[in-house]
Design a protein around this motif. Structure first.
Motif, PDB file in Angstrom:
ATOM      1  N   ILE A 357       0.839  -1.211   0.000  1.00 14.53           N
ATOM      2  CA  ILE A 357       0.000   0.000   0.000  1.00 14.53           C
ATOM      3  C   ILE A 357       0.867   1.253   0.000  1.00 14.53           C
ATOM      4  O   ILE A 357       0.605   2.216  -0.728  1.00 14.53           O
ATOM      5  N   ALA A 358       1.934   1.261   0.808  1.00 15.20           N
ATOM      6  CA  ALA A 358       2.802   2.445   0.905  1.00 15.20           C
ATOM      7  C   ALA A 358       3.511   2.721  -0.418  1.00 15.20           C
ATOM      8  O   ALA A 358       3.589   3.867  -0.872  1.00 15.20           O
ATOM      9  N   CYS A 359       4.016   1.650  -1.071  1.00 14.09           N
ATOM     10  CA  CYS A 359       4.716   1.845  -2.345  1.00 14.09           C
ATOM     11  C   CYS A 359       3.759   2.339  -3.426  1.00 14.09           C
ATOM     12  O   CYS A 359       4.087   3.247  -4.198  1.00 14.09           O
ATOM     13  N   ASP A 360       2.567   1.715  -3.485  1.00  9.97           N
ATOM     14  CA  ASP A 360       1.584   2.150  -4.493  1.00  9.97           C
ATOM     15  C   ASP A 360       1.155   3.597  -4.262  1.00  9.97           C
ATOM     16  O   ASP A 360       0.972   4.361  -5.212  1.00  9.97           O
ATOM     17  N   ALA A 361       0.976   3.977  -2.998  1.00 10.93           N
ATOM     18  CA  ALA A 361       0.557   5.340  -2.689  1.00 10.93           C
ATOM     19  C   ALA A 361       1.654   6.342  -3.058  1.00 10.93           C
ATOM     20  O   ALA A 361       1.368   7.435  -3.566  1.00 10.93           O
ATOM     21  N   ALA A 362       2.924   5.989  -2.811  1.00 11.75           N
ATOM     22  CA  ALA A 362       4.024   6.923  -3.079  1.00 11.75           C
ATOM     23  C   ALA A 362       4.160   7.215  -4.572  1.00 11.75           C
ATOM     24  O   ALA A 362       4.317   8.371  -4.980  1.00 11.75           O
ATOM     25  N   VAL A 363       4.127   6.178  -5.411  1.00 12.01           N
ATOM     26  CA  VAL A 363       4.360   6.389  -6.838  1.00 12.01           C
ATOM     27  C   VAL A 363       3.196   7.123  -7.508  1.00 12.01           C
ATOM     28  O   VAL A 363       3.332   7.602  -8.642  1.00 12.01           O
ATOM     29  N   LYS A 364       2.055   7.232  -6.814  1.00  6.57           N
ATOM     30  CA  LYS A 364       0.928   7.987  -7.372  1.00  6.57           C
ATOM     31  C   LYS A 364       1.098   9.495  -7.176  1.00  6.57           C
ATOM     32  O   LYS A 364       0.399  10.282  -7.810  1.00  6.57           O
ATOM     33  N   VAL A 365       2.020   9.891  -6.306  1.00  7.18           N
ATOM     34  CA  VAL A 365       2.301  11.314  -6.113  1.00  7.18           C
ATOM     35  C   VAL A 365       3.010  11.829  -7.373  1.00  7.18           C
ATOM     36  O   VAL A 365       3.963  11.196  -7.847  1.00  7.18           O
ATOM     37  N   PRO A 366       2.564  12.942  -7.973  1.00  5.35           N
ATOM     38  CA  PRO A 366       3.087  13.366  -9.278  1.00  5.35           C
ATOM     39  C   PRO A 366       4.600  13.497  -9.357  1.00  5.35           C
ATOM     40  O   PRO A 366       5.204  13.136 -10.365  1.00  5.35           O
ATOM     41  N   ARG A 367       5.256  13.993  -8.335  1.00  2.00           N
ATOM     42  CA  ARG A 367       6.699  14.243  -8.424  1.00  2.00           C
ATOM     43  C   ARG A 367       7.546  13.007  -8.169  1.00  2.00           C
ATOM     44  O   ARG A 367       8.758  13.027  -8.437  1.00  2.00           O
ATOM     45  N   VAL A 368       6.963  11.938  -7.666  1.00  3.22           N
ATOM     46  CA  VAL A 368       7.713  10.716  -7.384  1.00  3.22           C
ATOM     47  C   VAL A 368       7.918   9.948  -8.682  1.00  3.22           C
ATOM     48  O   VAL A 368       6.973   9.755  -9.462  1.00  3.22           O
ATOM     49  N   LEU A 369       9.156   9.503  -8.947  1.00  2.02           N
ATOM     50  CA  LEU A 369       9.465   8.777 -10.170  1.00  2.02           C
ATOM     51  C   LEU A 369       8.938   7.344 -10.091  1.00  2.02           C
ATOM     52  O   LEU A 369       9.140   6.640  -9.089  1.00  2.02           O
ATOM     53  N   ALA A 370       8.270   6.918 -11.183  1.00  4.82           N
ATOM     54  CA  ALA A 370       7.772   5.537 -11.237  1.00  4.82           C
ATOM     55  C   ALA A 370       8.913   4.547 -11.424  1.00  4.82           C
ATOM     56  O   ALA A 370       8.789   3.365 -11.078  1.00  4.82           O
ATOM     57  N   SER A 371      10.015   5.014 -11.981  1.00 14.62           N
ATOM     58  CA  SER A 371      11.197   4.173 -12.132  1.00 14.62           C
ATOM     59  C   SER A 371      12.398   4.957 -11.590  1.00 14.62           C
ATOM     60  O   SER A 371      12.630   6.095 -12.021  1.00 14.62           O
ATOM     61  N   PRO A 372      13.109   4.434 -10.637  1.00  8.48           N
ATOM     62  CA  PRO A 372      13.124   3.064 -10.114  1.00  8.48           C
ATOM     63  C   PRO A 372      12.012   2.734  -9.129  1.00  8.48           C
ATOM     64  O   PRO A 372      12.035   1.641  -8.543  1.00  8.48           O
ATOM     65  N   GLY A 373      11.079   3.633  -8.894  1.00  7.46           N
ATOM     66  CA  GLY A 373       9.961   3.315  -8.016  1.00  7.46           C
ATOM     67  C   GLY A 373      10.278   3.525  -6.552  1.00  7.46           C
ATOM     68  O   GLY A 373      11.277   4.125  -6.182  1.00  7.46           O
ATOM     69  N   ALA A 374       9.399   2.993  -5.699  1.00  7.83           N
ATOM     70  CA  ALA A 374       9.544   3.135  -4.246  1.00  7.83           C
ATOM     71  C   ALA A 374       9.802   1.775  -3.606  1.00  7.83           C
ATOM     72  O   ALA A 374       9.393   0.733  -4.127  1.00  7.83           O
ATOM     73  N   GLU A 375      10.492   1.798  -2.475  1.00  5.27           N
ATOM     74  CA  GLU A 375      10.786   0.592  -1.700  1.00  5.27           C
ATOM     75  C   GLU A 375      10.376   0.820  -0.257  1.00  5.27           C
ATOM     76  O   GLU A 375      10.616   1.895   0.299  1.00  5.27           O
ATOM     77  N   CYS A 376       9.769  -0.170   0.322  1.00  4.81           N
ATOM     78  CA  CYS A 376       9.324  -0.069   1.715  1.00  4.81           C
ATOM     79  C   CYS A 376       9.924  -1.228   2.514  1.00  4.81           C
ATOM     80  O   CYS A 376       9.805  -2.400   2.106  1.00  4.81           O
ATOM     81  N   HIS A 377      10.570  -0.906   3.631  1.00  8.33           N
ATOM     82  CA  HIS A 377      11.252  -1.914   4.447  1.00  8.33           C
ATOM     83  C   HIS A 377      10.743  -1.846   5.881  1.00  8.33           C
ATOM     84  O   HIS A 377      10.485  -0.754   6.413  1.00  8.33           O
ATOM     85  N   VAL A 378      10.638  -3.012   6.484  1.00  9.47           N
ATOM     86  CA  VAL A 378      10.349  -3.082   7.919  1.00  9.47           C
ATOM     87  C   VAL A 378      11.669  -2.877   8.652  1.00  9.47           C
ATOM     88  O   VAL A 378      12.643  -3.605   8.424  1.00  9.47           O
ATOM     89  N   ILE A 379      11.703  -1.875   9.546  1.00  9.44           N
ATOM     90  CA  ILE A 379      12.959  -1.585  10.238  1.00  9.44           C
ATOM     91  C   ILE A 379      12.900  -1.993  11.717  1.00  9.44           C
ATOM     92  O   ILE A 379      13.934  -2.073  12.373  1.00  9.44           O
ATOM     93  N   SER A 380      11.698  -2.252  12.239  1.00  6.43           N
ATOM     94  CA  SER A 380      11.593  -2.774  13.613  1.00  6.43           C
ATOM     95  C   SER A 380      10.181  -3.288  13.831  1.00  6.43           C
ATOM     96  O   SER A 380       9.227  -2.816  13.193  1.00  6.43           O
ATOM     97  N   LEU A 381      10.080  -4.264  14.701  1.00  5.10           N
ATOM     98  CA  LEU A 381       8.753  -4.770  15.091  1.00  5.10           C
ATOM     99  C   LEU A 381       8.828  -5.217  16.537  1.00  5.10           C
ATOM    100  O   LEU A 381       9.827  -5.775  16.993  1.00  5.10           O
ATOM    101  N   ASP A 382       7.789  -4.918  17.244  1.00  5.29           N
ATOM    102  CA  ASP A 382       7.670  -5.348  18.638  1.00  5.29           C
ATOM    103  C   ASP A 382       6.191  -5.465  18.972  1.00  5.29           C
ATOM    104  O   ASP A 382       5.333  -5.452  18.070  1.00  5.29           O
ATOM    105  N   GLN A 383       5.873  -5.565  20.248  1.00 11.89           N
ATOM    106  CA  GLN A 383       4.486  -5.772  20.655  1.00 11.89           C
ATOM    107  C   GLN A 383       3.636  -4.510  20.532  1.00 11.89           C
ATOM    108  O   GLN A 383       2.407  -4.591  20.604  1.00 11.89           O
ATOM    109  N   THR A 384       4.303  -3.340  20.337  1.00  6.54           N
ATOM    110  CA  THR A 384       3.525  -2.095  20.296  1.00  6.54           C
ATOM    111  C   THR A 384       3.324  -1.552  18.882  1.00  6.54           C
ATOM    112  O   THR A 384       2.345  -0.846  18.624  1.00  6.54           O
ATOM    113  N   SER A 385       4.217  -1.885  17.944  1.00  4.89           N
ATOM    114  CA  SER A 385       4.084  -1.324  16.598  1.00  4.89           C
ATOM    115  C   SER A 385       4.979  -2.044  15.612  1.00  4.89           C
ATOM    116  O   SER A 385       5.901  -2.779  15.983  1.00  4.89           O
ATOM    117  N   LEU A 386       4.692  -1.784  14.334  1.00  3.00           N
ATOM    118  CA  LEU A 386       5.563  -2.178  13.224  1.00  3.00           C
ATOM    119  C   LEU A 386       6.077  -0.887  12.589  1.00  3.00           C
ATOM    120  O   LEU A 386       5.292  -0.034  12.186  1.00  3.00           O
TER     121      LEU A 386
END
Length: 429
Positions: A357-386
């Motif tokens: 969802i985050a990658c699809d939403a980002a590339v729909k913004v006019p100034r964001v380049l469709a190529s190379p596109g967007a990347e979304c990474h999980v940087i931490s996870l615990d019992q309170t949040s991702l």
């Protein structure tokens, strides 16, 4: 006690006094002549009539010119006489009145009208020519000096005033500096500097149009050309007033000593500016960041770099700072830059779905380049949040980076809200 190498010449007043003595009786006769009163009426009447006619004729002339499809340069050329319409009408009315008076009586009985018409003609002509000099101060100075010379010539006093000014002189050794020489030098310097500036601008335009040079090289060649032309203008002026260039040897040595001790920063900035132009580390149009200053370079000057920001502030950063401190050039080799935003969602969310969802939403913004596109990474996870890190690319950082981050975060929020996924506070680190 007078210095042996310094002599002060006394002004020669006698030629001017003799001329005024010769002309004074004739002037008195003109003033007491019965024909002086009509002339004192004619001159103000011509001015009043010109002042009354000008605002009434100008709109009619504009409407008449509007009927023709004149080129822009021709319209600009005709605009100046329209601005001087009152004085042009004044001159025309004076010469018409003068012609009528000479038909009615002797030419000697129209002395005042002749003098007023000649002076007004010189003033109008100079005002029509002086705007060729684009600099307003130089243009105004040129008009005043030119009209003063013309007025003295019309009055027949130019030669005597020249002799008087030439007599106001100081002799230092073999060098003689007179008031007349200094005035001539100032006039010659103004003309040569104007020519030098015009030629340097022409050279810069030719370089830009005829050669495929980088902006930095264009600026460097332009600065070198302008400096050489200004030195030539100064050399011509010094020679014109009788100062030999060899006499400047001592002065140049003192100047070098002054640079070594008192102008170190100035010399450092000048040399740094040349280095910047040669190594092309920054150039006009580059998007740079130095400390908290983020903006794009609008000009490279001899002493500083002009950096404009999106809030309308223009920073003048010394050239030395670009050499000795760290500068981030966002468009040094490629205008594309990668930005990132962080966000967090609840621990029960599906991470793969959130990333999509985050990658699809980002590339729909006019100034964001469709190529190379967007990347979304999980940087931490615990019992309170991702916690997620989204990276995307743009190619116009000059338009701003904070605003595009905001647009991407808003798009992510809209996309997650549609899926019923709630956000939590993003954690930095």
């Amino acid at each position: 006690m007078p210095l042996p190498f310094l002599q002060v010449s006394q002004p020669e007043w006698q030629p001017l006094l003799d001329r005024l003595t010769r002309e004074l009786p004739g002037l008195i006769n003109q003033l007491v002549s019965p024909w002086m009163l009509p002339q004192l009426i004619v001159v103000p009447a011509c001015y009043g009539l010109a002042r009354w006619l000008a605002p009434r004729l100008r709109p009619q002339i504009n409407r008449w010119l509007a009927q023709y499809q004149l080129p822009a340069k021709v319209r600009a050329f005709l605009e100046l006489p329209l601005l001087q319409l009152k004085w042009i009408l004044f001159v025309v009315l004076l010469w018409l009145s003068l012609a009528m008076m000479r038909e009615m009586t002797w030419a000697s009985r129209s002395y005042l009208v002749t003098l007023a018409a000649s002076l007004a003609t010189a003033w109008v002509t100079i005002n029509l020519v002086s705007p060729i000099v684009r600099n307003k101060s130089l243009s105004r100075a040129f008009a005043v000096v030119a009209w003063s010379i013309a007025a003295l010539h019309i009055l027949g006093l130019l030669g005597e005033v020249q002799s008087l000014l030439d007599g106001l002189a100081v002799t230092i050794g073999e060098l003689r500096l007179s008031a007349l020489g200094l005035i001539k030098g100032a006039i010659i310097l103004g003309i040569t500097l104007w020519i030098a500036t015009a030629l340097s601008s022409l050279v810069e335009k030719r370089l830009h149009q005829s050669f495929e040079l980088t902006p930095s090289v264009e600026v460097l060649f332009g600065k070198i050309t302008k400096a050489v032309l200004i030195l030539v203008a100064v050399a011509i002026t010094l020679s014109a007033i009788g100062i030999q260039l060899t006499a400047l040897t001592v002065f140049s040595g003192a100047l070098g000593l002054g640079i070594g001790f008192g102008l170190q920063k100035v010399a450092s900035n000048l040399m740094s500016g040349i280095i910047i132009l040669l190594d092309r580390s920054v150039k006009p149009g580059d998007v740079i960041q130095r400390g908290q200053t983020f903006g794009w370079i609008t000009a490279l000057k001899g002493r500083y770099v002009s950096v404009a920001t999106r809030d309308g502030v223009e920073y003048l950063i010394p050239n030395e700072d670009f050499i000795t401190s760290q500068v981030i050039n966002w468009s040094y080799s490629d205008p594309k830059v990668r930005l990132e935003v962080r966000f967090g969602v609840g621990p029960g969310s599906e991470p793969h779905r959130v990333a999509t969802i985050a990658c699809d939403a980002a590339v729909k913004v006019p100034r964001v380049l469709a190529s190379p596109g967007a990347e979304c990474h999980v940087i931490s996870l615990d019992q309170t949040s991702l916690q997620f890190l989204l990276r995307f690319w743009i190619q116009d950082p000059v338009v701003g980076t904070t605003n595009i981050r905001s647009e991407v975060l808003m798009a992510i929020w809209d996309g997650l809200k549609t899926e019923g996924i709630g956000l939590v506070s993003a954690k930095n680190g």
